[in-house]
Design a protein around this motif. Structure first.
Motif, short mmCIF file in Angstrom:
data_model
loop_
_atom_site.label_atom_id
_atom_site.label_comp_id
_atom_site.label_asym_id
_atom_site.label_seq_id
_atom_site.Cartn_x
_atom_site.Cartn_y
_atom_site.Cartn_z
N PHE A 133 -11.97 -18.39 -8.85
CA PHE A 133 -11.16 -17.38 -8.17
C PHE A 133 -11.95 -16.08 -8.07
N GLU A 134 -11.53 -15.26 -7.14
CA GLU A 134 -12.13 -13.94 -6.99
C GLU A 134 -11.45 -12.99 -7.99
N PRO A 135 -12.22 -12.26 -8.80
CA PRO A 135 -11.60 -11.32 -9.75
C PRO A 135 -10.65 -10.33 -9.07
N LYS A 136 -10.98 -9.94 -7.83
CA LYS A 136 -10.10 -9.01 -7.11
C LYS A 136 -8.72 -9.61 -6.87
N GLU A 137 -8.69 -10.93 -6.59
CA GLU A 137 -7.40 -11.58 -6.37
C GLU A 137 -6.58 -11.58 -7.66
N LEU A 138 -7.23 -11.83 -8.79
CA LEU A 138 -6.54 -11.76 -10.07
C LEU A 138 -5.97 -10.36 -10.30
#
Length: 225
Positions: free
Chosen positions: A103-108
């Motif tokens: 996953f993209e850390p920004k999405e988290l």
């Protein structure tokens, strides 16, 4: 500062998430399995948990159930699987959201912010503010400025009812019905005793409200305007 608990047996994931969340202003607590996570939760107040599904000793579904039984915080499950059955199991366990690896850390970060906002709004629904007095039905606490007051249950419920309905006169019978229930076998003196205790507790602490006696009828809460 908002405390975020990250639970994952992959040290690289822990470091990556810790880095991005710390840069976003969160304080991160790390655990590598469910047992360690529950121990941390007992010691530290956490505002949200990010939980990996596949872990030794206790999988993420089980940990989510354990957290949900003991703490009212939002939970995001991390998993390498994207099957509908796995998502279903996650939501049955009690998760609020689901993120598939990689996953993209920004999405988290986006998901964490959204969940925290949602939970904050829910908590606000349980709070009533009157001047400097805040009464919180979620935690059963009364806050006056920096002071926190814990009341016996029926005193709290009576005060919450009064503050929810300021400037309304209630008979003792109505108060018995609302607070103690129709099957209560005591008499109206119970109301008098509880009102007296509330007055004694708060008359020196605040002038935000006063519980007044309406002679021949009952009581009302007079709120400071």
């Amino acid at each position: 500062m908002t405390n975020i608990l990250i639970v994952d047996d992959d040290s690289h994931i822990l470091k990556l998430v810790d880095l991005h969340l710390s840069e976003a202003g969160y304080h991160v607590l790390q655990a590598q399995d469910g047992v360690e996570a529950l121990d941390l939760l007992r010691k530290k107040k956490c505002d949200l948990a990010v939980v990996d599904v596949m872990m030794p000793y206790m999988d993420g579904y089980t940990l989510t159930k354990e957290i949900r039984e003991m703490y009212d915080i939002p939970i995001i499950l991390l998993t390498a699987k994207n099957q509908i059955e796995d998502k279903e199991q996650g939501y049955i366990s009690g998760t609020d959201d689901y993120l598939v690896k990689p996953f993209e850390p920004k999405e988290l970060l986006f998901r964490i912010k959204a969940l925290l906002r949602r939970y904050d709004n829910q908590l606000d629904d349980f709070k009533i503010c009157l001047g400097r007095t805040v009464i919180n039905k979620k935690s059963y606490e009364v806050h006056i400025g920096d002071l926190t007051i814990l009341l016996p249950l029926k005193e709290f419920e009576l005060l919450y009812f009064f503050i929810s309905n300021p400037m309304q006169v209630f008979t003792r019978e109505q108060l018995i019905e609302h607070i103690w229930g129709l099957d209560y076998e005591g008499d109206e003196r119970t109301v008098n005793v509880h009102v007296k205790r509330l007055r004694e507790r708060f008359y020196k602490l605040t002038d935000d409200f006063q519980i007044k006696t309406v002679r021949g009828v009952g009581y009302l809460l007079e709120a400071k305007r």
